[in-house]
Design a protein around this motif. Structure first.
Motif, PDB file in Angstrom:
ATOM      1  N   SER A  11      44.802  31.441  38.128  1.00 62.94           N
ATOM      2  CA  SER A  11      44.130  32.695  38.497  1.00 62.94           C
ATOM      3  C   SER A  11      43.195  33.166  37.388  1.00 62.94           C
ATOM      4  CB  SER A  11      45.161  33.772  38.845  1.00 62.94           C
ATOM      5  OG  SER A  11      46.111  33.910  37.818  1.00 62.94           O
ATOM      6  N   VAL A  12      43.588  32.917  36.136  1.00 62.01           N
ATOM      7  CA  VAL A  12      42.752  33.306  34.994  1.00 62.01           C
ATOM      8  C   VAL A  12      41.479  32.461  34.961  1.00 62.01           C
ATOM      9  CG1 VAL A  12      42.665  33.337  32.461  1.00 62.01           C
ATOM     10  CG2 VAL A  12      44.723  34.113  33.636  1.00 62.01           C
ATOM     11  N   MET A  13      41.631  31.152  35.208  1.00 57.18           N
ATOM     12  CA  MET A  13      40.448  30.268  35.224  1.00 57.18           C
ATOM     13  C   MET A  13      39.502  30.660  36.363  1.00 57.18           C
ATOM     14  SD  MET A  13      41.897  26.482  34.068  1.00 57.18           S
ATOM     15  CE  MET A  13      42.792  26.158  35.577  1.00 57.18           C
ATOM     16  N   ALA A  14      40.067  30.989  37.539  1.00 55.71           N
ATOM     17  CA  ALA A  14      39.237  31.398  38.679  1.00 55.71           C
ATOM     18  C   ALA A  14      38.488  32.694  38.357  1.00 55.71           C
ATOM     19  CB  ALA A  14      40.104  31.569  39.928  1.00 55.71           C
ATOM     20  N   GLU A  15      39.176  33.630  37.700  1.00 61.74           N
ATOM     21  CA  GLU A  15      38.542  34.896  37.303  1.00 61.74           C
ATOM     22  C   GLU A  15      37.342  34.624  36.398  1.00 61.74           C
ATOM     23  OE1 GLU A  15      39.646  38.871  34.593  1.00 61.74           O
ATOM     24  OE2 GLU A  15      41.122  37.267  34.799  1.00 61.74           O
ATOM     25  N   ALA A  16      37.553  33.804  35.364  1.00 62.09           N
ATOM     26  CA  ALA A  16      36.478  33.498  34.413  1.00 62.09           C
ATOM     27  C   ALA A  16      35.316  32.794  35.111  1.00 62.09           C
ATOM     28  CB  ALA A  16      37.022  32.633  33.282  1.00 62.09           C
ATOM     29  N   MET A  17      35.642  31.803  35.928  1.00 61.82           N
ATOM     30  CA  MET A  17      34.622  30.997  36.593  1.00 61.82           C
ATOM     31  C   MET A  17      33.754  31.838  37.539  1.00 61.82           C
ATOM     32  SD  MET A  17      35.296  27.576  38.837  1.00 61.82           S
ATOM     33  CE  MET A  17      36.500  26.977  37.665  1.00 61.82           C
ATOM     34  N   LEU A  18      34.398  32.658  38.381  1.00 64.86           N
ATOM     35  CA  LEU A  18      33.622  33.458  39.327  1.00 64.86           C
ATOM     36  C   LEU A  18      32.801  34.521  38.600  1.00 64.86           C
ATOM     37  CD1 LEU A  18      32.729  34.049  42.200  1.00 64.86           C
ATOM     38  CD2 LEU A  18      34.762  35.490  42.465  1.00 64.86           C
ATOM     39  N   ASN A  19      33.308  35.058  37.502  1.00 64.84           N
ATOM     40  CA  ASN A  19      32.526  36.047  36.756  1.00 64.84           C
ATOM     41  C   ASN A  19      31.273  35.424  36.149  1.00 64.84           C
ATOM     42  OD1 ASN A  19      33.680  38.619  37.117  1.00 64.84           O
ATOM     43  ND2 ASN A  19      35.402  38.047  35.819  1.00 64.84           N
ATOM     44  N   VAL A  20      31.352  34.160  35.739  1.00 67.25           N
ATOM     45  CA  VAL A  20      30.179  33.480  35.183  1.00 67.25           C
ATOM     46  C   VAL A  20      29.217  33.084  36.311  1.00 67.25           C
ATOM     47  CG1 VAL A  20      29.377  31.387  33.989  1.00 67.25           C
ATOM     48  CG2 VAL A  20      31.345  32.654  33.099  1.00 67.25           C
ATOM     49  N   LEU A  21      29.733  32.388  37.331  1.00 69.27           N
ATOM     50  CA  LEU A  21      28.873  31.858  38.397  1.00 69.27           C
ATOM     51  C   LEU A  21      28.353  32.944  39.342  1.00 69.27           C
ATOM     52  CD1 LEU A  21      30.879  28.647  39.345  1.00 69.27           C
ATOM     53  CD2 LEU A  21      28.729  28.771  38.068  1.00 69.27           C
ATOM     54  N   GLY A  22      29.146  33.976  39.550  1.00 67.81           N
ATOM     55  CA  GLY A  22      28.768  35.014  40.515  1.00 67.81           C
ATOM     56  C   GLY A  22      28.234  36.264  39.872  1.00 67.81           C
ATOM     57  N   ALA A  23      27.802  36.150  38.628  1.00 65.67           N
ATOM     58  CA  ALA A  23      27.336  37.313  37.861  1.00 65.67           C
ATOM     59  C   ALA A  23      26.398  38.177  38.695  1.00 65.67           C
ATOM     60  CB  ALA A  23      26.649  36.856  36.587  1.00 65.67           C
ATOM     61  N   GLY A  24      26.734  39.452  38.817  1.00 62.26           N
ATOM     62  CA  GLY A  24      25.912  40.378  39.576  1.00 62.26           C
ATOM     63  C   GLY A  24      26.357  40.490  41.034  1.00 62.26           C
ATOM     64  N   ARG A  25      26.703  39.363  41.663  1.00 67.84           N
ATOM     65  CA  ARG A  25      27.124  39.391  43.070  1.00 67.84           C
ATOM     66  C   ARG A  25      28.623  39.596  43.212  1.00 67.84           C
ATOM     67  NH1 ARG A  25      26.156  34.375  46.193  1.00 67.84           N
ATOM     68  NH2 ARG A  25      27.047  35.554  47.899  1.00 67.84           N
ATOM     69  N   PHE A  26      29.381  39.134  42.217  1.00 66.84           N
ATOM     70  CA  PHE A  26      30.837  39.213  42.270  1.00 66.84           C
ATOM     71  C   PHE A  26      31.381  39.758  40.965  1.00 66.84           C
ATOM     72  CE2 PHE A  26      29.797  35.994  45.355  1.00 66.84           C
ATOM     73  CZ  PHE A  26      30.695  36.224  46.387  1.00 66.84           C
ATOM     74  N   ARG A  27      32.505  40.452  41.067  1.00 68.88           N
ATOM     75  CA  ARG A  27      33.277  40.861  39.887  1.00 68.88           C
ATOM     76  C   ARG A  27      34.688  40.356  40.161  1.00 68.88           C
ATOM     77  NH1 ARG A  27      34.398  40.842  35.390  1.00 68.88           N
ATOM     78  NH2 ARG A  27      35.505  42.456  34.297  1.00 68.88           N
ATOM     79  N   ALA A  28      35.166  39.448  39.327  1.00 68.51           N
ATOM     80  CA  ALA A  28      36.476  38.841  39.556  1.00 68.51           C
ATOM     81  C   ALA A  28      37.520  39.403  38.604  1.00 68.51           C
ATOM     82  CB  ALA A  28      36.374  37.327  39.387  1.00 68.51           C
ATOM     83  N   TYR A  29      38.738  39.460  39.117  1.00 66.78           N
ATOM     84  CA  TYR A  29      39.902  39.910  38.365  1.00 66.78           C
ATOM     85  C   TYR A  29      41.028  38.923  38.665  1.00 66.78           C
ATOM     86  CZ  TYR A  29      37.260  44.298  38.620  1.00 66.78           C
ATOM     87  OH  TYR A  29      36.283  45.256  38.552  1.00 66.78           O
TER      88      TYR A  29
END
Length: 169
Positions: A19-37
């Motif tokens: 879950s931590v890796m998914a949070e980091a990955m989506l925050n990098v790839l989805g910057a602006g469109r997504f905010r992951a926790y």
């Protein structure tokens, strides 16, 4: 047209690796469109060092911490649009009631933290989990979310796991 990012909460039991890796990955790839926790039902209290290392190497520089999913069920928590479980245990657990009725999906990914053996074997397990999450997140990023209603979004999120796992075997 939606101007706010979609808030995505990745859940696991321990909140130490997947879950931590998914949070980091989506925050990098989805910057602006997504905010992951991310959060866990029974958080371990620590982030796996290899998960933290992969996240940093990917360009995620925010502090990563293992935390309880209770933090996101509070009235003043960020409104969550999507809740995605990444481990089979968390998928079967009774989740808190999330404010805002987010859509939910289960993207099962084998636990790299449970792999024993040499440092190389453990690193390969984390790399494999990272790649599985990457495929799923790429599919999420490709969705035309602004054109989908709640039901269609939920169906698409659930289909991602089936689509991605068909390519993994």
């Amino acid at each position: 047209m939606r101007t706010q990012p979609y808030n995505v909460l990745f859940l696991c039991t321990g909140n130490s690796a997947r879950s931590v890796m998914a949070e980091a990955m989506l925050n990098v790839l989805g910057a602006g469109r997504f905010r992951a926790y991310s959060a866990g039902s029974f958080p371990s209290g620590k982030v796996q060092p290899i998960a933290a290392e992969l996240s940093r190497a990917f360009g995620y520089n925010e502090p990563l911490r293992s935390k309880s999913w209770g933090e996101f069920a509070q009235a003043d928590s960020p409104g969550i649009d999507m809740v995605i479980t990444v481990c089979d245990n968390a998928a079967g657990e009774v989740c808190p009631i999330w404010p805002g009725q987010p859509v939910t999906a289960h993207w099962g990914v084998p636990d790299p933290a449970s792999v024993g053996g040499s440092e190389d074997e453990r690193r390969r397990a984390f790399q494999s989990a990272w790649m599985m999450l990457r495929r799923r997140i790429d599919l999420l990023l490709a969705l035309p979310l602004d054109k989908l209603d709640r039901i269609a979004t939920q169906q698409e999120l659930r289909d991602i796991a089936r689509t991605a796992s068909a390519h993994e075997h």
